[in-house]
Design a protein around this motif. Structure first.
Motif, PDB file in Angstrom:
ATOM      1  N   ASN A 145      38.842 -24.838 -41.992  1.00 37.41           N
ATOM      2  CA  ASN A 145      37.891 -25.085 -40.827  1.00 37.41           C
ATOM      3  C   ASN A 145      36.741 -25.732 -41.491  1.00 37.41           C
ATOM      4  O   ASN A 145      36.604 -25.867 -42.704  1.00 37.41           O
ATOM      5  CB  ASN A 145      37.602 -24.214 -39.756  1.00 37.41           C
ATOM      6  N   VAL A 146      35.825 -25.982 -40.819  1.00 36.34           N
ATOM      7  CA  VAL A 146      34.507 -26.537 -41.053  1.00 36.34           C
ATOM      8  C   VAL A 146      33.778 -25.644 -41.835  1.00 36.34           C
ATOM      9  O   VAL A 146      33.538 -24.499 -41.171  1.00 36.34           O
ATOM     10  CB  VAL A 146      33.703 -27.113 -39.983  1.00 36.34           C
ATOM     11  N   GLU A 191      33.042 -21.110 -46.330  1.00 36.21           N
ATOM     12  CA  GLU A 191      34.281 -21.959 -46.199  1.00 36.21           C
ATOM     13  C   GLU A 191      35.292 -20.737 -45.584  1.00 36.21           C
ATOM     14  O   GLU A 191      35.891 -19.968 -46.332  1.00 36.21           O
ATOM     15  CB  GLU A 191      34.770 -22.480 -47.237  1.00 36.21           C
TER      16      GLU A 191
END
Length: 555
Positions: free
Chosen positions: A25-26, A19
């Motif tokens: 963010n993704v 992560e």
């Protein structure tokens, strides 16, 4: 194309993901090959590309502040690989031998790289001072791979407890560093009590490596302690002359940190400027000015440190803001020119510092107002003067281990005195712009690092005291959507206007207060305010606040 990303490792079902830590963010799916012992909760550097991201290295636990700060250096691009280099052998015969001259360094306790050493002697007519600066150019040839890499990094980036150096540690911390009791190559600026400065390549042998605290307390051998007393007398006089000619008097204490050894931040405090800091600062300024005056008088290009006169309109607006905040200001002529605006700015800085000390109000907000009214200092290939120092010519010459601009000034000086024939870069105007931009980037990284450390400390403080703990604070910034508050001496947070009860608020025309549309209640810059922390985003170093009763604005 691939990129390095700093992530916190986590499990998502059967997948291991990373992560993104600093910018939400993704999550990235991680390739299990090469994961090794990396597991959930680890902070890691991964290489993201097509397919699954591959682990590069584990930094430590994501809850460990030192691992996070190392991650920030990687994330920001400050931590880089160093280019190959070979240190040349040196002939000392063409250098002035100053190894018998008593020299010493004064630096922060945690410093590893010592750019500068001082020598001071009393003689008829006053004091003679020598400012010895590490001769980095003797180790890093112009145009070499390492020189080009250093130009790209431009600065050493410092975060609490760590640094991403501009030069390899073997040079920055060893061969170029003016360590005590070792022969070191320098460029010396000799400042006589009267007459012209002298410049030459030298070899010195520092007698003592002093911290600021040791220099303050004169904790040194008797002859070094005596030299410190002479230096104190000399620099006190230099400092008074500098302020008398119109230099700004703005003090901005830096925040220092102690870690607890278990991944946390033990404490944070503002470091007041010790008298011993003046011993170094004033002689560094004098050496920088001496080099800049020589190069400028001969119309030589270099990387000058320039700070142009402020816009008259900015100073007029500053005076209006301070008057609106009930802060005394100096008289100003009806029509300001850039030169008179600079003089008024200097007088205002003195009035503001005196007022904040006496009134115990606006210590954070009001000096910042003065600074924001001025133009930003930058690098330029031509001398444009330095308004903040009230100096006709100024450059950065005294820190070539950690600033690339200083290396350029060394080359320009050494060419001018016939001690080197190394050329200056062909693209000096572009280089000046790039280094100025890089300076702002580095400042932002260092600011973010401080914010992260403070967020770590605040969260630990709230865990111990409770989240309903109130803090006394000061309003240091105002925007349409809310207030920025310095609280608990060192912390900083944002109080959204939506959390201010009883009214809808908007910024007044001068930007000095948030005013209620109906009731007229206002929140001014410099006002005291009581706040509570509502949320702490540790990875971003951001804190959201709410009011905690007590003083809630001006009626």
């Amino acid at each position: 194309m691939t990129d390095l990303v700093v992530v916190e490792v986590a499990k998502r079902g059967k997948l291991v993901v990373g992560e993104p830590f600093f910018v939400p963010n993704v999550p990235l799916v991680l390739d299990r090959k090469g994961l090794g012992e990396a597991g959930p909760g680890d902070l890691a550097v991964v290489r993201a590309g097509r397919g699954r991201a591959r682990l590069e290295r584990v930094l430590g636990k994501a809850r460990d502040i030192e691992a996070v700060l190392e991650g920030l250096l990687v994330h920001s691009g400050a931590r880089t690989e160093f280019e190959p280099y070979s240190a040349p052998a040196h002939d000392l015969s063409d250098r002035v031998d100053l190894r018998e001259l008593l020299s010493f360094t004064i630096d922060p306790e945690t410093a590893k790289d010592f750019d500068d050493a001082l020598s001071v002697q009393k003689e008829d007519g006053g004091f003679r001072a020598w400012v010895h600066i590490a001769d980095v150019s003797a180790y890093v040839p112009a145009g070499s791979p390492l020189d080009r890499g250093a130009a790209g990094r431009a600065f050493t980036t410092y975060v609490p407890g760590l640094a991403a150096p501009m030069l390899p540690p073997e040079l920055a911390d060893d061969r170029c560093s003016l360590r005590p009791n070792e022969d070191r190559l320098c460029v010396t600026v000799e400042l006589p009590p009267d007459g012209e400065p002298r410049f030459y390549r030298s070899v010195i042998r520092s007698r003592a490596r002093l911290t600021y605290a040791q220099a303050e307390r004169r904790e040194a051998e008797p002859d070094v302690a005596a030299a410190l007393e002479l230096t104190d007398r000399l620099t006190a006089a230099i400092r008074e002359r500098r302020f008398a000619r119109g230099a700004l008097r703005i003090e901005s204490p830096e925040i220092a940190f102690d870690f607890d050894g278990h991944g946390g931040v033990a404490r944070a405090w503002k470091e007041s400027e010790p008298t011993s800091h003046r011993l170094v600062e004033e002689l560094m300024i004098a050496a920088n000015e001496a080099v800049a005056r020589l190069l400028s008088a001969r119309r030589r290009e270099a990387l000058y440190r320039v700070h142009e006169h402020p816009d008259p309109q900015s100073i007029e607006l500053l005076l209006k803001k301070l008057a609106d905040l009930d802060v005394p200001t100096p008289p100003a002529p009806d029509q300001l020119t850039p030169a008179t605006a600079a003089a008024v700015a200097a007088q205002t800085s003195e009035r503001v510092m005196d007022y904040t000390t006496r009134a115990h109000r606006g210590r954070e907000a009001f000096p910042a107002l003065v600074l924001r009214s001025l133009k930003q200092a930058r690098y330029h290939p031509e001398n444009l003067g330095h308004s903040g120092l009230a100096s006709t010519a100024y450059c950065h010459f005294t820190s070539p281990i950690r600033r690339y601009s200083d290396s350029i000034c060394h080359r320009a000086l050494l060419r001018e005195i016939g001690a080197s024939d190394e050329p200056l870069p062909d693209d000096l105007p572009d280089l000046a712009e790039r280094i100025s931009a890089r300076e702002r980037e580095v400042a932002q990284i260092e600011y973010q690092a401080n914010g992260i450390c403070l967020a770590w400390l605040l969260e630990a403080t709230l865990f111990e005291r409770g989240w309903d703990t109130p803090f006394e604070g000061e309003i240091i910034g105002i925007i349409e959507s809310g207030l920025f508050v310095r609280f608990g001496e060192v912390f900083e947070g944002y109080l959204p206007a939506r959390r201010l009860p009883g009214d809808f608020f908007e910024v007044n025309a001068l930007g000095t207060r948030l005013v209620g549309r109906r009731g007229g209640r206002s929140y001014r810059l410099g006002d005291r305010i009581e706040v509570r922390a509502e949320g702490v985003r540790r990875a971003e170093g951001k804190v959201e606040l709410s009011l905690a009763g007590g003083r809630t604005g001006q009626p």
